[in-house]
Design a protein around this motif. Structure first.
Motif, PDB file in Angstrom:
ATOM      1  N   TYR A 111      11.907   9.527 -27.669  1.00  0.00           N
ATOM      2  CA  TYR A 111      11.784  10.805 -26.894  1.00  0.00           C
ATOM      3  C   TYR A 111      13.149  10.677 -26.071  1.00  0.00           C
ATOM      4  N   LEU A 112      13.591   9.541 -25.375  1.00  0.00           N
ATOM      5  CA  LEU A 112      14.731   9.404 -24.846  1.00  0.00           C
ATOM      6  C   LEU A 112      16.126   9.499 -26.007  1.00  0.00           C
ATOM      7  N   ARG A 113      16.014   8.740 -26.976  1.00  0.00           N
ATOM      8  CA  ARG A 113      17.164   8.926 -27.851  1.00  0.00           C
ATOM      9  C   ARG A 113      16.507   9.273 -29.220  1.00  0.00           C
ATOM     10  N   PRO A 114      16.483  10.246 -29.527  1.00  0.00           N
ATOM     11  CA  PRO A 114      15.873  10.972 -30.718  1.00  0.00           C
ATOM     12  C   PRO A 114      16.478  10.748 -32.017  1.00  0.00           C
ATOM     13  N   ASP A 115      17.729  10.062 -32.157  1.00  0.00           N
ATOM     14  CA  ASP A 115      18.697   9.720 -33.007  1.00  0.00           C
ATOM     15  C   ASP A 115      18.443   8.215 -33.185  1.00  0.00           C
ATOM     16  N   LEU A 116      17.652   7.218 -32.300  1.00  0.00           N
ATOM     17  CA  LEU A 116      17.637   5.987 -32.180  1.00  0.00           C
ATOM     18  C   LEU A 116      18.917   5.224 -32.528  1.00  0.00           C
ATOM     19  N   PHE A 117      19.830   5.737 -31.615  1.00  0.00           N
ATOM     20  CA  PHE A 117      21.276   5.089 -31.677  1.00  0.00           C
ATOM     21  C   PHE A 117      21.780   5.369 -32.764  1.00  0.00           C
ATOM     22  N   GLY A 118      21.594   6.729 -33.498  1.00  0.00           N
ATOM     23  CA  GLY A 118      22.495   6.949 -34.936  1.00  0.00           C
ATOM     24  C   GLY A 118      21.813   6.609 -35.940  1.00  0.00           C
ATOM     25  N   LEU A 119      20.503   5.925 -35.906  1.00  0.00           N
ATOM     26  CA  LEU A 119      19.734   5.470 -37.175  1.00  0.00           C
ATOM     27  C   LEU A 119      18.935   6.709 -37.786  1.00  0.00           C
ATOM     28  N   PHE A 120      18.649   7.463 -37.090  1.00  0.00           N
ATOM     29  CA  PHE A 120      17.760   8.388 -37.638  1.00  0.00           C
ATOM     30  C   PHE A 120      18.329   9.973 -37.303  1.00  0.00           C
ATOM     31  N   ALA A 121      18.109  10.748 -38.059  1.00  0.00           N
ATOM     32  CA  ALA A 121      18.382  12.376 -38.089  1.00  0.00           C
ATOM     33  C   ALA A 121      17.133  12.886 -36.532  1.00  0.00           C
ATOM     34  N   PRO A 122      17.559  13.212 -35.411  1.00  0.00           N
ATOM     35  CA  PRO A 122      16.936  13.814 -34.541  1.00  0.00           C
ATOM     36  C   PRO A 122      15.611  14.649 -35.117  1.00  0.00           C
ATOM     37  N   ALA A 123      14.585  14.677 -34.493  1.00  0.00           N
ATOM     38  CA  ALA A 123      13.439  15.423 -34.865  1.00  0.00           C
ATOM     39  C   ALA A 123      13.877  16.793 -34.349  1.00  0.00           C
ATOM     40  N   THR A 124      13.267  17.852 -35.121  1.00  0.00           N
ATOM     41  CA  THR A 124      13.421  19.138 -34.531  1.00  0.00           C
ATOM     42  C   THR A 124      12.080  19.608 -33.976  1.00  0.00           C
ATOM     43  N   ASP A 125      10.971  18.990 -34.596  1.00  0.00           N
ATOM     44  CA  ASP A 125       9.569  19.295 -33.937  1.00  0.00           C
ATOM     45  C   ASP A 125       8.798  18.234 -34.012  1.00  0.00           C
ATOM     46  N   LEU A 126       7.359  18.613 -33.717  1.00  0.00           N
ATOM     47  CA  LEU A 126       6.363  17.494 -33.402  1.00  0.00           C
ATOM     48  C   LEU A 126       6.111  16.679 -34.653  1.00  0.00           C
ATOM     49  N   MET A 127       6.129  17.395 -35.802  1.00  0.00           N
ATOM     50  CA  MET A 127       5.655  16.716 -36.960  1.00  0.00           C
ATOM     51  C   MET A 127       7.022  15.687 -37.486  1.00  0.00           C
ATOM     52  N   GLY A 128       8.181  16.252 -37.208  1.00  0.00           N
ATOM     53  CA  GLY A 128       9.159  15.309 -37.293  1.00  0.00           C
ATOM     54  C   GLY A 128       9.509  14.147 -36.482  1.00  0.00           C
TER      55      GLY A 128
END
Length: 215
Positions: A111-128
């Protein structure tokens, strides 16, 4: 001991030290069924596999250990709880608290780092967000098994580490085999397993097994 004998011994020690309570055994039976579903999903829907594995299988399994398994002196094996925790090959309760804390903190970190320090594409919705969380949980689970396996290489030797990893990965199958009657015993009012007639095959190195039962 060869690989098979040590696997048998680790399974026996795990059962006799940590699975006295029939509620715990019954929860392990349910957990094992959930893990098998998770195993089936992991190759097709990894996120779903992680959700089933962590939210259902692990929750059921650890509820049995933390809330139902007795922490008092073990009269069957003549061992204190502290002694059993100190010789636990895998994750004892203290190690599980650390692992479960990491698991529980994952959604907050994402929630605080949606990209997990660059490891993930940030989620754009709840399912993501749920999918990303589940995938991190999957990596945490795999990492926990690999970390302890390598750690055991150093503590006990390569064979013992590989034996433990094999035991962990095959526990769902083995738990169904040995705990399939646990709910029946529970319905009969038999709250605790006396260990009298559970295991048909005696571990190969009986003298070493007996030595480990004495604090």
């Amino acid at each position: 001991m060869n690989f098979r004998e040590e696997l048998q011994k680790q399974r026996w020690d795990d059962h006799r030290f940590y699975h006295h309570n029939r509620i715990n055994q019954s929860l392990h039976l349910l957990s094992a069924c959930c893990f098998l579903i998770s195993y089936g999903l992991v190759f097709y829907y990894p996120a779903a596999a992680a959700l089933v594995g962590w939210l259902l299988a692990m929750t059921l399994r650890q509820t049995g250990h933390f809330f139902f398994e007795p922490k008092t002196y073990d009269e069957v094996n003549k061992a204190t709880h502290d002694y059993k925790e100190s010789i636990k090959v895998g994750y004892n309760l203290n190690r599980k608290v650390v692992l479960l804390s990491i698991w529980a903190a994952t959604p907050l970190v994402l929630y605080l780092r949606p990209d997990l320090f660059g490891l993930f594409a940030p989620a754009t919705d709840l399912m993501g967000f749920i999918t990303n969380t589940a995938l991190v949980w999957l990596y945490i689970g795999l990492g926990a098994v690999l970390f302890r396996t390598v750690h055991l290489f150093k503590l006990m030797g390569v064979q013992s580490g590989l034996v433990w990893m094999t035991k962990i990965l095959t526990d769902p199958f083995h738990d169904i085999k040995i705990y399939k009657n646990a709910p029946i015993h529970l319905f009969r009012g038999e709250m605790y397993d006396t260990m009298d007639d559970w295991y048909q095959e005696v571990p190969a190195d009986q003298s070493e097994l007996e030595a480990r039962t004495t604090p």
